[in-house]
Design a protein around this motif. Sequence first.
Motif, PDB file in Angstrom:
ATOM      1  N   LEU A  49       0.855  -1.194   0.000  1.00 53.74           N
ATOM      2  CA  LEU A  49       0.000   0.000   0.000  1.00 53.74           C
ATOM      3  C   LEU A  49       0.888   1.240   0.000  1.00 53.74           C
ATOM      4  CD1 LEU A  49      -2.719   1.568   0.517  1.00 53.74           C
ATOM      5  CD2 LEU A  49      -2.163   1.356   2.957  1.00 53.74           C
TER       6      LEU A  49
ATOM      7  N   HIS B 178       0.128   4.980   0.321  1.00 57.00           N
ATOM      8  CA  HIS B 178      -0.811   6.090   0.539  1.00 57.00           C
ATOM      9  C   HIS B 178      -0.094   7.159   1.349  1.00 57.00           C
ATOM     10  CE1 HIS B 178      -4.280   8.481   1.257  1.00 57.00           C
ATOM     11  NE2 HIS B 178      -5.119   7.589   0.784  1.00 57.00           N
TER      12      HIS B 178
ATOM     13  N   SER C 237      -7.574   8.364   4.911  1.00 55.96           N
ATOM     14  CA  SER C 237      -8.112   7.516   3.836  1.00 55.96           C
ATOM     15  C   SER C 237      -9.428   6.853   4.230  1.00 55.96           C
ATOM     16  CB  SER C 237      -7.087   6.421   3.503  1.00 55.96           C
ATOM     17  OG  SER C 237      -7.697   5.380   2.765  1.00 55.96           O
TER      18      SER C 237
ATOM     19  N   ASN D 118      -8.980   3.494   0.422  1.00 55.22           N
ATOM     20  CA  ASN D 118      -7.880   2.521   0.536  1.00 55.22           C
ATOM     21  C   ASN D 118      -7.940   1.762   1.852  1.00 55.22           C
ATOM     22  OD1 ASN D 118      -5.796   2.634  -1.841  1.00 55.22           O
ATOM     23  ND2 ASN D 118      -6.635   4.685  -1.574  1.00 55.22           N
TER      24      ASN D 118
ATOM     25  N   GLN E 186      -1.182  -1.073  -4.408  1.00 56.30           N
ATOM     26  CA  GLN E 186      -2.422  -0.339  -4.125  1.00 56.30           C
ATOM     27  C   GLN E 186      -2.095   1.106  -3.769  1.00 56.30           C
ATOM     28  OE1 GLN E 186      -5.105  -2.152  -1.171  1.00 56.30           O
ATOM     29  NE2 GLN E 186      -5.824  -0.093  -0.690  1.00 56.30           N
TER      30      GLN E 186
ATOM     31  N   THR F 288      -7.375   3.923  -6.555  1.00 59.48           N
ATOM     32  CA  THR F 288      -8.601   4.674  -6.284  1.00 59.48           C
ATOM     33  C   THR F 288      -8.439   6.064  -6.884  1.00 59.48           C
ATOM     34  OG1 THR F 288      -7.783   5.540  -4.165  1.00 59.48           O
ATOM     35  CG2 THR F 288      -8.942   3.425  -4.109  1.00 59.48           C
TER      36      THR F 288
END
Length: 185
Positions: free
Chosen positions: A8, A10, A16, A19, A64, A109
Amino acid sequence: MPNTLILLFHPDFASSNANRALCEAAAGLPGITVVDMQALYPDGAIDVDAEVARLLAADRIVLQFPVQWYSTPPLLKAWQDAVLTRMFYLAYQDEGRLLAGKPVLIAATAGNVPEAYTPAGQNRFSLRDLLRPLEATAHRCSLDWQDPFLIYEARKADTEALRLAGEHYARRIGRLPCPIPERVQ
Ligand SMILES: Cc1cc2nc3c(=O)[nH]c(=O)nc-3n(C[C@H](O)[C@H](O)[C@H](O)COP(=O)(O)O)c2cc1C
């Protein structure tokens, strides 16, 4: 059971919704490891040995992230520069070669609506087209590219929409192919 690694990326996971929902849904699946890369490397100094080992131990790889300015968050690019450069340009025989055939799934996303990602829309290009550099990277690394898992209007999604997105994500991950170890000679 195959080991599935979700990396991940982010930059601000504390804020978030989308996610987080995806990670929570996936984390319940058997054989899943979720790694919050930003939490692990807040200053961007990636432990390359550890990340190479993580990739080699995985059977299936998921990257991701939230789409930011039609691209990936900076830490994902830094990870490519550090980890993939070593594996594929400096240590191909011992490292890069061993990734051949592993499925890789992009889970991204986006804040905007699907129509924005059309020729007449605000963003002109489809999200799949904007992700082509990652597809090219996967091809260069002999990874088994999977059709990306995409969420639009991610900021507007309510609890039910996030729950459904999580369910779809978990199902999608469950359907990822298992790599064929014999391909690696
Ligand atoms: C710096 C920045 C750039 C962004 N760029 C885009 C973009 O290019 N396209 C888009 O659809 N959304 C864009 N967004 C919206 C994010 O993709 C969206 O907020 C995120 O996917 C929501 O997921 P989360 O709830 O996990 O944070 C951007 C957001 C930020 C903070």
